[in-house]
Design a protein around this motif. Structure first.
Motif, PDB file in Angstrom:
ATOM      1  N   GLN A 212     -12.063  61.549  51.390  1.00 14.54           N
ATOM      2  CA  GLN A 212     -13.344  62.176  50.907  1.00 14.54           C
ATOM      3  C   GLN A 212     -13.846  61.405  49.787  1.00 14.54           C
ATOM      4  OE1 GLN A 212     -12.472  66.597  50.458  1.00 14.54           O
ATOM      5  NE2 GLN A 212     -13.431  66.853  52.459  1.00 14.54           N
ATOM      6  N   PRO A 213     -14.384  59.963  50.089  1.00 16.06           N
ATOM      7  CA  PRO A 213     -14.704  59.434  48.931  1.00 16.06           C
ATOM      8  C   PRO A 213     -16.255  59.740  48.350  1.00 16.06           C
ATOM      9  CG  PRO A 213     -15.105  58.078  51.053  1.00 16.06           C
ATOM     10  CD  PRO A 213     -14.370  59.396  51.304  1.00 16.06           C
ATOM     11  N   ALA A 214     -16.290  59.499  47.142  1.00 23.99           N
ATOM     12  CA  ALA A 214     -17.448  60.208  46.260  1.00 23.99           C
ATOM     13  C   ALA A 214     -18.400  59.173  45.836  1.00 23.99           C
ATOM     14  CB  ALA A 214     -17.071  60.950  45.056  1.00 23.99           C
ATOM     15  N   LEU A 215     -17.626  57.750  45.933  1.00 27.87           N
ATOM     16  CA  LEU A 215     -18.430  56.686  45.362  1.00 27.87           C
ATOM     17  C   LEU A 215     -18.862  55.605  46.471  1.00 27.87           C
ATOM     18  CD1 LEU A 215     -16.227  55.492  42.244  1.00 27.87           C
ATOM     19  CD2 LEU A 215     -18.163  56.976  42.396  1.00 27.87           C
ATOM     20  N   ILE A 216     -18.013  55.260  47.251  1.00 27.41           N
ATOM     21  CA  ILE A 216     -18.539  54.434  48.622  1.00 27.41           C
ATOM     22  C   ILE A 216     -18.107  55.184  49.985  1.00 27.41           C
ATOM     23  CG2 ILE A 216     -18.021  52.235  49.597  1.00 27.41           C
ATOM     24  CD1 ILE A 216     -16.618  51.183  47.303  1.00 27.41           C
ATOM     25  N   LYS A 217     -19.218  55.550  50.387  1.00 30.76           N
ATOM     26  CA  LYS A 217     -19.291  56.575  51.422  1.00 30.76           C
ATOM     27  C   LYS A 217     -19.667  55.718  52.674  1.00 30.76           C
ATOM     28  CE  LYS A 217     -20.809  60.776  49.012  1.00 30.76           C
ATOM     29  NZ  LYS A 217     -21.540  61.986  48.791  1.00 30.76           N
ATOM     30  N   THR A 218     -18.697  56.179  53.668  1.00 29.65           N
ATOM     31  CA  THR A 218     -19.117  55.758  55.068  1.00 29.65           C
ATOM     32  C   THR A 218     -20.144  56.507  55.672  1.00 29.65           C
ATOM     33  OG1 THR A 218     -16.826  55.130  55.315  1.00 29.65           O
ATOM     34  CG2 THR A 218     -17.887  55.166  57.454  1.00 29.65           C
ATOM     35  N   VAL A 219     -21.112  55.729  56.243  1.00 29.25           N
ATOM     36  CA  VAL A 219     -22.217  56.483  57.109  1.00 29.25           C
ATOM     37  C   VAL A 219     -22.048  55.859  58.537  1.00 29.25           C
ATOM     38  CG1 VAL A 219     -24.740  56.606  57.433  1.00 29.25           C
ATOM     39  CG2 VAL A 219     -23.857  56.076  55.021  1.00 29.25           C
ATOM     40  N   ARG A 220     -21.505  56.762  59.300  1.00 30.22           N
ATOM     41  CA  ARG A 220     -21.088  56.583  60.582  1.00 30.22           C
ATOM     42  C   ARG A 220     -22.332  55.981  61.478  1.00 30.22           C
ATOM     43  NH1 ARG A 220     -16.769  58.403  63.071  1.00 30.22           N
ATOM     44  NH2 ARG A 220     -16.483  59.928  61.474  1.00 30.22           N
ATOM     45  N   GLY A 221     -21.847  54.691  62.072  1.00 32.16           N
ATOM     46  CA  GLY A 221     -22.817  54.190  63.038  1.00 32.16           C
ATOM     47  C   GLY A 221     -24.076  53.450  61.955  1.00 32.16           C
ATOM     48  N   ALA A 222     -23.824  53.296  60.727  1.00 29.79           N
ATOM     49  CA  ALA A 222     -24.830  52.600  59.960  1.00 29.79           C
ATOM     50  C   ALA A 222     -24.298  51.524  58.907  1.00 29.79           C
ATOM     51  CB  ALA A 222     -25.925  53.671  59.284  1.00 29.79           C
ATOM     52  N   GLY A 223     -23.265  52.000  58.369  1.00 26.65           N
ATOM     53  CA  GLY A 223     -22.637  51.119  57.263  1.00 26.65           C
ATOM     54  C   GLY A 223     -21.916  52.097  56.077  1.00 26.65           C
ATOM     55  N   TYR A 224     -22.314  51.637  54.679  1.00 27.31           N
ATOM     56  CA  TYR A 224     -21.553  51.960  53.659  1.00 27.31           C
ATOM     57  C   TYR A 224     -22.858  52.330  52.799  1.00 27.31           C
ATOM     58  CZ  TYR A 224     -17.224  50.967  55.487  1.00 27.31           C
ATOM     59  OH  TYR A 224     -16.089  50.482  56.170  1.00 27.31           O
ATOM     60  N   VAL A 225     -22.587  53.415  51.778  1.00 28.78           N
ATOM     61  CA  VAL A 225     -23.317  53.653  50.914  1.00 28.78           C
ATOM     62  C   VAL A 225     -22.743  54.100  49.420  1.00 28.78           C
ATOM     63  CG1 VAL A 225     -23.835  56.027  51.251  1.00 28.78           C
ATOM     64  CG2 VAL A 225     -25.536  54.821  50.082  1.00 28.78           C
ATOM     65  N   PHE A 226     -23.322  53.375  48.345  1.00 34.52           N
ATOM     66  CA  PHE A 226     -22.744  53.723  46.955  1.00 34.52           C
ATOM     67  C   PHE A 226     -23.577  54.589  46.642  1.00 34.52           C
ATOM     68  CE2 PHE A 226     -21.913  52.884  42.439  1.00 34.52           C
ATOM     69  CZ  PHE A 226     -20.330  52.628  42.786  1.00 34.52           C
ATOM     70  N   SER A 227     -22.907  55.944  46.296  1.00 38.52           N
ATOM     71  CA  SER A 227     -23.700  57.004  46.148  1.00 38.52           C
ATOM     72  C   SER A 227     -23.586  57.376  44.807  1.00 38.52           C
ATOM     73  CB  SER A 227     -23.111  58.294  46.877  1.00 38.52           C
ATOM     74  OG  SER A 227     -21.688  58.375  46.668  1.00 38.52           O
ATOM     75  N   ALA A 228     -22.956  56.768  43.683  1.00 41.15           N
ATOM     76  CA  ALA A 228     -22.751  57.309  42.278  1.00 41.15           C
ATOM     77  C   ALA A 228     -24.217  56.718  41.835  1.00 41.15           C
ATOM     78  CB  ALA A 228     -21.725  56.572  41.526  1.00 41.15           C
ATOM     79  N   GLU A 229     -24.501  57.365  40.703  1.00 40.11           N
ATOM     80  CA  GLU A 229     -25.714  57.281  39.683  1.00 40.11           C
ATOM     81  C   GLU A 229     -25.332  55.892  39.007  1.00 40.11           C
ATOM     82  OE1 GLU A 229     -28.627  58.934  36.140  1.00 40.11           O
ATOM     83  OE2 GLU A 229     -27.536  60.290  37.643  1.00 40.11           O
ATOM     84  N   VAL A 230     -26.286  54.727  38.832  1.00 39.82           N
ATOM     85  CA  VAL A 230     -25.871  53.643  38.212  1.00 39.82           C
ATOM     86  C   VAL A 230     -27.044  53.561  37.118  1.00 39.82           C
ATOM     87  CG1 VAL A 230     -25.705  51.216  38.251  1.00 39.82           C
ATOM     88  CG2 VAL A 230     -24.907  52.511  40.257  1.00 39.82           C
ATOM     89  N   ASN A 231     -26.483  53.174  35.853  1.00 38.14           N
ATOM     90  CA  ASN A 231     -27.436  52.853  34.828  1.00 38.14           C
ATOM     91  C   ASN A 231     -27.016  51.414  34.397  1.00 38.14           C
ATOM     92  OD1 ASN A 231     -28.603  55.468  34.306  1.00 38.14           O
ATOM     93  ND2 ASN A 231     -26.395  56.014  33.584  1.00 38.14           N
ATOM     94  N   VAL A 232     -28.161  50.693  34.265  1.00 39.44           N
ATOM     95  CA  VAL A 232     -28.184  49.211  33.818  1.00 39.44           C
ATOM     96  C   VAL A 232     -28.748  49.082  32.313  1.00 39.44           C
ATOM     97  CG1 VAL A 232     -28.713  48.667  36.105  1.00 39.44           C
ATOM     98  CG2 VAL A 232     -30.466  48.771  34.581  1.00 39.44           C
ATOM     99  N   SER A 233     -27.966  47.967  31.589  1.00 34.81           N
ATOM    100  CA  SER A 233     -28.595  47.772  30.410  1.00 34.81           C
ATOM    101  C   SER A 233     -28.246  45.894  30.178  1.00 34.81           C
ATOM    102  CB  SER A 233     -27.678  48.374  29.399  1.00 34.81           C
ATOM    103  OG  SER A 233     -26.330  48.023  29.357  1.00 34.81           O
ATOM    104  N   HIS A 234     -28.956  45.464  29.131  1.00 38.10           N
ATOM    105  CA  HIS A 234     -29.131  44.168  29.120  1.00 38.10           C
ATOM    106  C   HIS A 234     -28.201  43.432  27.984  1.00 38.10           C
ATOM    107  CE1 HIS A 234     -32.599  44.376  31.716  1.00 38.10           C
ATOM    108  NE2 HIS A 234     -33.152  45.195  30.680  1.00 38.10           N
ATOM    109  N   ALA A 235     -27.555  44.680  27.251  1.00 37.87           N
ATOM    110  CA  ALA A 235     -26.780  44.078  26.213  1.00 37.87           C
ATOM    111  C   ALA A 235     -25.807  45.275  25.943  1.00 37.87           C
ATOM    112  CB  ALA A 235     -27.558  43.642  24.964  1.00 37.87           C
TER     113      ALA A 235
END
Length: 235
Positions: A212-235
């Protein structure tokens, strides 16, 4: 994927813009008034490539929002108005807007303006270095991933490249051919299970439950999705 935040009180316009821009490979966040816009801005400010502001809103106006955006970010701003008064255009530009489009306008015209602004500002936008999600940090400069304790994960070069592509496209369903092309430079055949093996290994490294993956989920017939909230920064 470039992320655009749009505020417009007309639902039909919002839906039209979202559909059109997503077809052209932009991620779109919508808001319907000033209050919802400021909430979305707070959430996504470090990830935005562009903001589109409608001048006339039920609880405020685009000029006030433009001023508040400029207090927090240098993200490019396009303002939309139904007024033909040149004064509105001048005020918006003086407050820090980068462009101005009068209604009615075509989505193609708006897309052309967006592309032009992003080309002009690309050299001014600092490169993203860190992607952070559920306690992990992906460092593009050092090409490593660390957990919440700062301990590096044991990832191969392909593992890192795959995770990098996932976090850069968080929330987007990615089909197998795209993932194979991005990480291996080739498409996958119907019997090629190497991508599934790699994703399974990456889930283990991230402590992501394989059943039961919470981060990299399988989408049947479509592929995969990364479902975690991602924050970015420059430094």
């Amino acid at each position: 994927m470039r992320k655009i935040l749009i505020v417009d009180d007309d639902q039909k316009t919002r839906v039209l813009l979202k559909t059109y821009l997503e077809k052209n490979q932009y991620e779109v966040v919508l808001s319907h008034n000033g209050e919802s816009f400021l909430a979305e801005l707070q959430t996504h400010v470090d990830q935005l490539s562009l903001v589109i502001l409608d001048v006339m809103l039920p609880d405020t106006d685009g000029f006030a929002l433009c001023k508040q955006v400029r207090q927090r970010s240098n993200v490019p701003i396009i303002m939309l108005t139904a007024s033909s008064d040149e004064t509105d255009r001048i005020v918006g530009l003086e407050l820090g807007a980068d462009d101005y489009i009068a209604k009615p306008y075509s989505p193609r015209e708006l897309l052309a303006r967006i592309k032009a602004i992003l080309r002009r500002t690309a050299v001014e936008t600092p490169a993203i270095r860190y992607y952070r999600f559920v306690g992990f940090t992906l460092d593009l400069k050092e090409r490593k991933v660390t957990d919440s304790a700062g301990t590096p994960l044991a990832l191969t070069g392909l593992d890192f490249q795959l995770l990098k592509y996932f976090v850069e496209h968080a929330g987007v369903i990615l089909d197998r051919s795209v993932l194979c092309e991005e990480t291996r430079g080739r498409d996958s055949g119907p019997l090629d299970r190497s991508l599934d093996v790699q994703i399974s290994r990456l889930r283990v490294r991230l402590n992501d439950d394989g059943k039961q993956p919470a981060l990299i989920k399988t989408v049947r017939g479509a592929g995969y999705v990364f479902s975690a909230e991602v924050n970015v920064s420059h430094a």
